[in-house]
Scaffold this motif. Structure first.
Motif, PDB file in Angstrom:
ATOM      1  N   ARG A  23       0.819  -1.209   0.000  1.00 38.48           N
ATOM      2  CA  ARG A  23       0.000   0.000   0.000  1.00 38.48           C
ATOM      3  C   ARG A  23       0.854   1.262   0.000  1.00 38.48           C
ATOM      4  O   ARG A  23       0.442   2.289  -0.539  1.00 38.48           O
ATOM      5  N   ASN A  24       2.037   1.193   0.590  1.00 42.48           N
ATOM      6  CA  ASN A  24       2.867   2.387   0.780  1.00 42.48           C
ATOM      7  C   ASN A  24       4.113   2.397  -0.100  1.00 42.48           C
ATOM      8  O   ASN A  24       5.048   3.154   0.170  1.00 42.48           O
ATOM      9  N   GLN A  25       4.117   1.587  -1.152  1.00 41.24           N
ATOM     10  CA  GLN A  25       5.329   1.498  -1.962  1.00 41.24           C
ATOM     11  C   GLN A  25       5.690   2.818  -2.636  1.00 41.24           C
ATOM     12  O   GLN A  25       6.883   3.138  -2.787  1.00 41.24           O
ATOM     13  N   ALA A  26       4.695   3.619  -3.022  1.00 36.82           N
ATOM     14  CA  ALA A  26       5.008   4.906  -3.645  1.00 36.82           C
ATOM     15  C   ALA A  26       5.789   5.789  -2.682  1.00 36.82           C
ATOM     16  O   ALA A  26       6.764   6.454  -3.067  1.00 36.82           O
ATOM     17  N   GLU A  27       5.370   5.791  -1.424  1.00 39.56           N
ATOM     18  CA  GLU A  27       6.055   6.585  -0.399  1.00 39.56           C
ATOM     19  C   GLU A  27       7.484   6.093  -0.206  1.00 39.56           C
ATOM     20  O   GLU A  27       8.429   6.883  -0.130  1.00 39.56           O
ATOM     21  N   PHE A 188      -4.074   9.075  -6.145  1.00 40.97           N
ATOM     22  CA  PHE A 188      -3.663   8.816  -7.533  1.00 40.97           C
ATOM     23  C   PHE A 188      -2.427   7.920  -7.557  1.00 40.97           C
ATOM     24  O   PHE A 188      -2.373   6.926  -8.293  1.00 40.97           O
ATOM     25  N   GLU A 189      -1.423   8.267  -6.753  1.00 36.94           N
ATOM     26  CA  GLU A 189      -0.185   7.486  -6.710  1.00 36.94           C
ATOM     27  C   GLU A 189      -0.443   6.056  -6.261  1.00 36.94           C
ATOM     28  O   GLU A 189       0.140   5.113  -6.819  1.00 36.94           O
ATOM     29  N   ARG A 190      -1.302   5.874  -5.258  1.00 36.09           N
ATOM     30  CA  ARG A 190      -1.596   4.519  -4.787  1.00 36.09           C
ATOM     31  C   ARG A 190      -2.329   3.714  -5.855  1.00 36.09           C
ATOM     32  O   ARG A 190      -2.086   2.504  -5.998  1.00 36.09           O
ATOM     33  N   ALA A 191      -3.208   4.365  -6.609  1.00 39.23           N
ATOM     34  CA  ALA A 191      -3.895   3.659  -7.689  1.00 39.23           C
ATOM     35  C   ALA A 191      -2.902   3.213  -8.759  1.00 39.23           C
ATOM     36  O   ALA A 191      -3.029   2.125  -9.330  1.00 39.23           O
ATOM     37  N   VAL A 192      -1.895   4.046  -9.027  1.00 45.49           N
ATOM     38  CA  VAL A 192      -0.885   3.706 -10.032  1.00 45.49           C
ATOM     39  C   VAL A 192      -0.027   2.534  -9.578  1.00 45.49           C
ATOM     40  O   VAL A 192       0.186   1.570 -10.322  1.00 45.49           O
ATOM     41  N   THR A 193       0.464   2.582  -8.354  1.00 43.58           N
ATOM     42  CA  THR A 193       1.467   1.613  -7.917  1.00 43.58           C
ATOM     43  C   THR A 193       0.875   0.353  -7.314  1.00 43.58           C
ATOM     44  O   THR A 193       1.449  -0.731  -7.456  1.00 43.58           O
ATOM     45  N   ALA A 194      -0.250   0.469  -6.642  1.00 44.68           N
ATOM     46  CA  ALA A 194      -0.802  -0.681  -5.932  1.00 44.68           C
ATOM     47  C   ALA A 194      -2.016  -1.293  -6.616  1.00 44.68           C
ATOM     48  O   ALA A 194      -2.519  -2.324  -6.178  1.00 44.68           O
ATOM     49  N   GLY A 195      -2.476  -0.675  -7.692  1.00 47.29           N
ATOM     50  CA  GLY A 195      -3.626  -1.199  -8.406  1.00 47.29           C
ATOM     51  C   GLY A 195      -4.878  -0.422  -8.080  1.00 47.29           C
ATOM     52  O   GLY A 195      -5.230  -0.245  -6.912  1.00 47.29           O
ATOM     53  N   GLY A 196      -5.520   0.073  -9.112  1.00 53.08           N
ATOM     54  CA  GLY A 196      -6.736   0.847  -8.925  1.00 53.08           C
ATOM     55  C   GLY A 196      -7.110   1.506 -10.227  1.00 53.08           C
ATOM     56  O   GLY A 196      -6.293   1.617 -11.133  1.00 53.08           O
ATOM     57  N   SER A 197      -8.340   1.954 -10.334  1.00 56.98           N
ATOM     58  CA  SER A 197      -8.851   2.529 -11.567  1.00 56.98           C
ATOM     59  C   SER A 197      -8.782   4.047 -11.520  1.00 56.98           C
ATOM     60  O   SER A 197      -9.504   4.685 -10.744  1.00 56.98           O
TER      61      SER A 197
END
Length: 392
Positions: A23-27, A188-197
């Motif tokens: 969940r926090n990979q972008a960070e 937005f970042e979490r949707a990009v990296t962890a999956g989301g629309s």
């Protein structure tokens, strides 16, 4: 029994830890010191689509010289080496009068071959592509965005035109606060990296103002613009970039566009990865009025639009030295820049015939002090080159 409980507990803890990391990979990936590696190796982390280089690159003339300029900041006289150290430079190149006069790579994983994550500098490249598509008749500035993206009918983007998206005035509410993990950009970042629309996110955004009435810097506006460009041209962002930009400028290396994990979608405002030299070629194209070797690649009137905003006109929420037009930040004296979070910059000064590319690994996505020092230093560099009579 006790051992079984301990093992089960470890597994639960391990699963929870793995979930937290996911969940926090972008960070994690964008903080120092990890980000110096991430920003040159992000293709190992996220899916991507290549932007192939042309068979024969267009060479950049080489006229290396030492840059001995200084700049005043924070009550001290500073040098280029100070700028690199203080603002976490990873790659740096300067073109003057069409020639590469300086190139350096202070970053630990940086090199002339490294593809750097350009973040929101991508927005400026997307703007170039939109200008080409408008000239070709695939898009029209007054065209409603939902004509190209009918999936957004009934959303906050219904009523916004292509031009509204270019000017960041769609009216859709989007918070670009990098310090708040719950802001729109954090989601937005979490949707990009962890999956989301991202499409679902765009559909769900509330309206903050009527289209065309208020400037609000928004990566989602750029995302919708990228979707419109893909729909209008019938090409992916990477394919259109390769055919309409990378080939004409004679890029030296392949670039690539990042894609979201699920579903795989290109990012019109944050996904281009390219070498410093090829970013400089993009800047040279704009500095020369959209021409390459006498061929008009980008309409000259489109280049002029990128300089058409008055610095200081954006209000108190934005640095006073910037204006904004067509996904470019404008500066006093006629220069304009593409900017990306963590310190990515493509500085274009047509009057001085100077292009500067600076990639960086700032500790945070946005830092007004580091931005101000960079603008101060690059302004001094341009003045130094403009006053030089050494023939560079």
């Amino acid at each position: 029994m006790r051992r079984g409980v301990m093992v089960a507990g470890a597994l639960v803890a391990g699963a929870a830890g793995a979930a937290w990391l996911w969940r926090n990979q972008a960070e994690i990936l964008t903080r120092r010191p990890v980000n110096e590696w991430t920003f040159t190796h992000i293709s190992t982390v996220l899916p991507h689509e290549p932007v192939p280089r042309p068979p024969i690159p267009r060479p950049l003339p080489l006229r290396p010289r030492e840059l001995t300029f200084t700049y005043e900041y924070g009550g001290a006289r500073r040098t280029l080496a100070d700028l690199h150290r203080r603002t976490f430079t990873t790659g740096f190149a300067v073109l003057h009068r069409g020639a590469l006069v300086h190139e350096s790579y202070p970053g630990r994983f940086a090199s002339p071959r490294a593809r750097f994550q350009l973040f929101s500098l991508t927005k400026s490249v997307t703007s170039i592509l939109v200008g080409i598509a408008v000239e070709e008749g695939a898009l029209a500035l007054g065209e409603p965005a939902v004509t190209c993206c009918p999936e957004l009918a009934g959303s906050a983007y219904d009523g916004a035109t292509i031009d509204d998206l270019l000017q960041m005035s769609s009216g859709a509410a989007f918070s670009e606060d990098y310090d708040d993990p719950d802001s729109s950009i954090g989601q937005f970042e979490r949707a990009v990296t962890a999956g989301g629309s991202l499409l679902d996110m765009a559909r769900s955004m509330p309206r903050a103002a009527p289209p065309g009435t208020r400037f609000n810097y928004s990566t989602m506006d750029s995302q919708v613009l990228g979707w419109a460009l893909e729909a209008a041209t019938g090409m992916s962002l990477a394919t259109y970039t390769a055919s309409r930009l990378w080939a004409p400028i004679g890029a030296e290396y392949d670039a690539y566009h990042l894609l979201t994990r699920r579903p795989r979608v290109a990012l019109g405002g944050a996904s281009l990865n390219a070498t410093v030299r090829d970013a400089a070629r993009v800047g040279l194209l704009m500095a020369r009025g959209g021409e390459v070797d006498g061929v008009q690649v980008v309409p000259r009137k489109w280049v002029d639009r990128a300089r058409a905003s008055t610095p200081g006109s954006l209000g108190a929420d934005y640095p006073g030295h910037y204006g904004y037009a067509d996904h470019w930040w404008t500066l006093d004296g006629g220069a304009f820049t593409g900017l990306g979070m963590h310190g990515q910059i493509l500085w274009v000064d047509p009057d001085a015939d100077v292009v500067v590319v600076k990639t960086s690994a700032w500790p945070t996505g946005d830092d007004p002090d580091l931005d101000e020092e960079t603008v101060t230093a690059l302004s001094a560099l341009v003045a130094y080159l403009a006053s030089s009579h050494s023939g560079a």
